[in-house]
Design a protein around this motif. Structure first.
Motif: not given
Length: 626
Positions: A426-444
């Protein structure tokens, strides 16, 4: 229907006989509709259960003894007895001194039936374009003066003048007038809205002559201001004494004018009702254990499962009893404030649901006693399920271009946690959706590349016990780079920040009646989104939802109402405005064993303390054990 003030928002139905054509010679008289007949009660569907000659309702004990006292708990304190303007904190129980024109029964099979209190009849035409209420000639204020048609009109006009919430809710009333010695009429700007005649009967009536008079010091009273002067009422109780922010006591009116009304027989049996204020739920529960108040409704499943092992429960002084809750549906969850740019994208809102692990929280914190909210009408037949079909599909086709395509192709379901594997997925899916919305995961950290700032969510709450749910949710949010900020505030701050829409997210619950209608505009309609006094906390502005709300309001029968509500529910769900939490479909109560209740309880309420009574023998035994 549930609201922050005492209106049930339930619909009504009527019957108008068509006029007959008569002839005199060759001349043809114009066709005229007969006047609608007066009714003692109204119901949304079918016929009211109780006829005009009934002496009392089935769920009461007409021979219940009068006497005794009961202590109830409230939280947050109070500083006013004037419930009308949205100012201050109103005293708990103040509704006990007032009455409405009509009132709902507690066991109605037809759903939304109401019976006369201040009014002894109502009537309306078959197009529901107006309604008339006829006052009971016996209705009196506690000073002995009659309740008048002028009181009704004045109460309505002051309601919409002083409270934007009421003004919005009654927006379809274009004229209020006295049309007879004890008859008032409300005229509407629309026809076909079956609920409008009914909701007018649930208006609380105030005494014009008292509010326009002067207090003991000779100072003119001001209905627009808060006050701690004990007000005048017409109900079964009057205010006896009080201490601001601490307690308020009401006493039964011995010569109450309405005690023989069918809806009142066997009710209001307890002589004194005392409300005691507590700072928070933890303090309140300890006070209950210490016999500082008598009746407790347990809303914490964790507490219900683990903390009722104190001596008074073991020796029978405290009785636990569960009542089925069939009277309402609910949406409880983390309401996301769409006025914040970061919550505008539905992908973001959906991601936040994937980060919420209901199953683990339910098991560890709540002993698996909770059910996951999967509808804005959870626990009722109004909750959508499966894929749309039949009349519901027909309704949705009218807004197909305005709603998410999943409405037609997928059944709405919440992500399922409960195991490390599920939570990681579920957390992987959440990250995927946030990236689709334009956010980026950097340095956690989940970063908005436009600003370079980390995604932050402030959780606003007023009860420290909420942290049992907030802390595990926060941990999951941190795992996907979102910074949670837990903000515990007192009740006054909480109310002010919610009213001013100064929040990211907070846990709220919107209760729903079995007969949804006009209040849906207040909860989800575009027109209410910018109204600070409205219950549209999320700030929803969606033309498809507005159209579906109208389908609910103007439904011509129960089948259409249910179908339209299913359609509305489905579109609300697929827009992910709320991270759904949990609900229970029962009312868990604990009481000090000093009271009795009817053998046949009403289907839609515990009825406490209205239909209960003080049992002197039980009370004596309880004290003897103690």
């Amino acid at each position: 229907m549930v609201f922050t003030w005492r209106f049930c928002r339930q619909a009504t139905a009527g019957l108008l006989l068509a006029g007959l054509v008569s002839t005199t010679g060759a001349a043809l008289a114009p066709v005229q509709a007969e006047e609608p007949e007066w009714q003692h009660a109204s119901a949304l569907n079918g016929t009211p259960k109780y006829g005009p000659d009934v002496e009392h309702f089935d769920y009461v004990n007409p021979a219940a003894p009068k006497g005794g006292s009961v202590r109830l708990a409230s939280s947050g304190g109070f500083d006013t007895f004037n419930f009308l303007p949205p100012k201050g904190s109103r005293a708990p129980g103040i509704d006990l001194i007032y009455e409405s024109l009509m009132e709902a029964s507690l066991d109605e099979e037809t759903i939304s039936a109401a019976y006369g209190v201040l009014a002894d009849g109502l009537r309306y035409p078959e197009d529901y374009s107006w309604v008339e209420y006829r006052l009971n000639p016996d209705a009196k204020w506690h000073d002995g003066k009659p309740v008048t048609a002028e009181d009704v009109i004045w109460s309505f006009e002051k309601s919409i003048e002083l409270d934007p919430q009421r003004k919005f809710y009654f927006q379809n009333v274009v004229k209020s007038e006295i049309v007879g010695d004890r008859t008032v009429r409300f005229t509407f700007d629309v026809s076909g809205n079956r609920e409008l005649p009914k909701i007018m009967g649930q208006l609380l009536i105030l005494p014009k002559h008292w509010w326009e008079g002067t207090d003991e010091a000779g100072k003119p009273r001001d209905i627009s201001s808060t006050t701690l002067e004990p007000p005048l009422g017409s109900g079964p109780y009057r205010l006896k004494s009080f201490s601001p922010n601490r307690q308020v006591v009401y006493e039964r009116v011995e010569d109450y004018w309405g005690k023989d009304l069918p809806i009142r027989v066997g009710t209001n049996n307890i002589d004194e009702i005392r409300y005691v204020s507590f700072l928070d739920d933890a303090v309140q529960f300890e006070a209950f254990k210490g016999d500082q108040y008598d009746f407790h409704v347990e809303r914490s499943s964790s507490q219900w499962a683990k903390r009722y092992n104190f001596p008074a429960v073991k020796d029978g002084r405290v009785v636990k009893e569960i009542f089925p809750d069939r009277s309402r549906g609910v949406m409880q969850g983390f309401f996301l404030n769409l006025r914040r740019d970061k919550f505008q994208d539905p992908l973001v809102r959906r991601a936040l649901n994937y980060a919420y692990d209901f199953e683990t929280t339910n098991e560890i914190v709540s002993a698996n006693l909770l059910k996951r909210v999967n509808s804005y009408f959870s626990g009722t037949e109004l909750a959508s399920s499966g894929l749309p079909e039949g009349k519901e599909l027909e309704i949705l086709e009218e807004v197909r271009d305005l709603v998410p395509p999943e409405v037609f192709t997928e059944e709405y379901t919440n992500p399922i946690g409960g195991s490390p594997e599920n939570v990681r997925a579920n957390l992987r899916e959440a990250v995927k959706l946030l990236r689709q919305a334009g956010f980026e995961l950097k340095d956690r950290k989940m970063i908005d590349p436009k600003t370079g700032e980390q995604f932050t969510i402030e959780f606003l709450y007023r009860d420290k016990a909420s942290e049992r749910t907030l802390l595990p949710y926060s941990k999951n949010l941190e795992a996907i780079g979102i910074k949670p900020v837990l903000r515990l505030v007192d009740t006054s701050q909480f109310i002010n920040r919610i009213r001013s829409r100064d929040f990211d997210t907070t846990v709220l619950a919107i209760g729903q009646s079995l007969s949804p209608g006009n209040e849906q505009r207040e909860y989800w309609g575009s027109e209410s989104a910018d109204n600070a006094s409205s219950a549209n906390y999320a700030g929803i502005k969606n033309p498809a939802i507005d159209k579906l709300i109208d389908k609910v309001i103007f439904a011509e029968d129960r089948e259409t109402l249910v179908a339209a509500t299913h359609a509305l529910d489905r579109v609300l769900l697929w827009n992910h405005y709320v991270v759904p939490q949990f609900y229970v479909d029962e009312t868990r109560t604990a009481r000090w064993n000093r009271f009795g209740h009817p053998e046949k309880m009403p289907e839609y309420s515990t009825g406490f303390p209205t239909i209960w009574w003080y049992d002197a023998d039980k009370a004596a035994a309880t004290e003897a054990i103690k």
